[in-house]
Design a protein around this motif. Sequence first.
Motif, PDB file in Angstrom:
ATOM      1  N   GLU A  17       0.855  -1.178   0.000  1.00 49.46           N
ATOM      2  CA  GLU A  17       0.000   0.000   0.000  1.00 49.46           C
ATOM      3  C   GLU A  17       0.891   1.228   0.000  1.00 49.46           C
ATOM      4  O   GLU A  17       2.046   1.186   0.415  1.00 49.46           O
ATOM      5  N   ARG A  18       0.320   2.333  -0.436  1.00 48.49           N
ATOM      6  CA  ARG A  18       1.094   3.578  -0.507  1.00 48.49           C
ATOM      7  C   ARG A  18       0.955   4.355   0.808  1.00 48.49           C
ATOM      8  O   ARG A  18       0.387   5.439   0.870  1.00 48.49           O
ATOM      9  N   THR A  19       1.479   3.744   1.868  1.00 56.79           N
ATOM     10  CA  THR A  19       1.495   4.375   3.187  1.00 56.79           C
ATOM     11  C   THR A  19       2.927   4.315   3.714  1.00 56.79           C
ATOM     12  O   THR A  19       3.698   3.416   3.328  1.00 56.79           O
ATOM     13  N   PRO A  20       3.298   5.242   4.582  1.00 52.25           N
ATOM     14  CA  PRO A  20       4.672   5.210   5.105  1.00 52.25           C
ATOM     15  C   PRO A  20       5.057   3.873   5.731  1.00 52.25           C
ATOM     16  O   PRO A  20       6.143   3.347   5.453  1.00 52.25           O
ATOM     17  N   LYS A  42      11.939  11.185   4.860  1.00 50.23           N
ATOM     18  CA  LYS A  42      10.602  11.255   5.463  1.00 50.23           C
ATOM     19  C   LYS A  42      10.569  12.346   6.527  1.00 50.23           C
ATOM     20  O   LYS A  42       9.636  13.169   6.547  1.00 50.23           O
ATOM     21  N   SER A  43      11.564  12.371   7.376  1.00 43.01           N
ATOM     22  CA  SER A  43      11.627  13.403   8.420  1.00 43.01           C
ATOM     23  C   SER A  43      11.671  14.797   7.812  1.00 43.01           C
ATOM     24  O   SER A  43      10.984  15.716   8.279  1.00 43.01           O
ATOM     25  N   GLU A  44      12.480  14.955   6.775  1.00 47.53           N
ATOM     26  CA  GLU A  44      12.577  16.252   6.102  1.00 47.53           C
ATOM     27  C   GLU A  44      11.232  16.654   5.491  1.00 47.53           C
ATOM     28  O   GLU A  44      10.812  17.809   5.610  1.00 47.53           O
ATOM     29  N   ALA A  45      10.552  15.703   4.844  1.00 45.39           N
ATOM     30  CA  ALA A  45       9.261  15.990   4.216  1.00 45.39           C
ATOM     31  C   ALA A  45       8.224  16.392   5.254  1.00 45.39           C
ATOM     32  O   ALA A  45       7.478  17.360   5.065  1.00 45.39           O
ATOM     33  N   PHE A  46       8.178  15.663   6.359  1.00 42.38           N
ATOM     34  CA  PHE A  46       7.209  15.982   7.408  1.00 42.38           C
ATOM     35  C   PHE A  46       7.527  17.328   8.061  1.00 42.38           C
ATOM     36  O   PHE A  46       6.616  18.090   8.394  1.00 42.38           O
ATOM     37  N   LEU A  55       0.606  19.672   2.580  1.00 41.73           N
ATOM     38  CA  LEU A  55       0.867  18.238   2.490  1.00 41.73           C
ATOM     39  C   LEU A  55       1.687  17.840   1.259  1.00 41.73           C
ATOM     40  O   LEU A  55       2.052  16.672   1.103  1.00 41.73           O
ATOM     41  N   GLY A  56       2.011  18.794   0.406  1.00 39.80           N
ATOM     42  CA  GLY A  56       2.780  18.505  -0.803  1.00 39.80           C
ATOM     43  C   GLY A  56       4.070  17.747  -0.556  1.00 39.80           C
ATOM     44  O   GLY A  56       4.353  16.772  -1.265  1.00 39.80           O
ATOM     45  N   PRO A  57       4.882  18.161   0.420  1.00 40.26           N
ATOM     46  CA  PRO A  57       6.127  17.413   0.661  1.00 40.26           C
ATOM     47  C   PRO A  57       5.899  15.954   1.067  1.00 40.26           C
ATOM     48  O   PRO A  57       6.675  15.080   0.689  1.00 40.26           O
ATOM     49  N   TRP A  61       7.134  12.738  -1.030  1.00 40.35           N
ATOM     50  CA  TRP A  61       7.902  11.654  -0.418  1.00 40.35           C
ATOM     51  C   TRP A  61       7.262  10.297  -0.722  1.00 40.35           C
ATOM     52  O   TRP A  61       7.954   9.346  -1.082  1.00 40.35           O
ATOM     53  N   LEU A  62       5.944  10.232  -0.597  1.00 42.30           N
ATOM     54  CA  LEU A  62       5.243   8.976  -0.902  1.00 42.30           C
ATOM     55  C   LEU A  62       5.447   8.568  -2.359  1.00 42.30           C
ATOM     56  O   LEU A  62       5.662   7.389  -2.660  1.00 42.30           O
ATOM     57  N   THR A  63       5.389   9.526  -3.266  1.00 39.20           N
ATOM     58  CA  THR A  63       5.586   9.226  -4.687  1.00 39.20           C
ATOM     59  C   THR A  63       6.993   8.701  -4.941  1.00 39.20           C
ATOM     60  O   THR A  63       7.178   7.688  -5.627  1.00 39.20           O
TER      61      THR A  63
END
Length: 117
Positions: A17-20, A42-46, A55-57, A61-63
């Motif tokens: 699934e597309r979840t962290p 992930k930390s940088e994006a959050f 929520l773009g970052p 990151w998910l993409t």
Amino acid sequence: MSAAEDSVEGELIPRPERTPDALRMALARLAPHRLADMEKQKSEAFQIAAETNNLGPIRGWLTIWAGEVEVERRPGLLARRRAAERAVQSLDRDDPAWRAAMDEILAVLDEARGAVG
């Protein structure tokens, strides 16, 4: 190798699934040496998302990491990327084969990201 040739039989694990959490667990199975980079990004994006109230970052990151997991779980895609990366590292930038190798890396990423949409 085309997408048709790189079929379900060539997948090392099912598409997560597309979840962290799902992406992290998949990467832990496929390429645990890449987990530190994933977590750092992930930390940088959050952090950027929190600072900008956007929520773009996180979506970005998910993409990126859904695509990276897709490449890692499909041996055909991974082999194409590794061969192209070796060419990029060994060829002179003026060599037309260098540009072709860069194009191949982009094609692999486009295919992977398209598959996880």
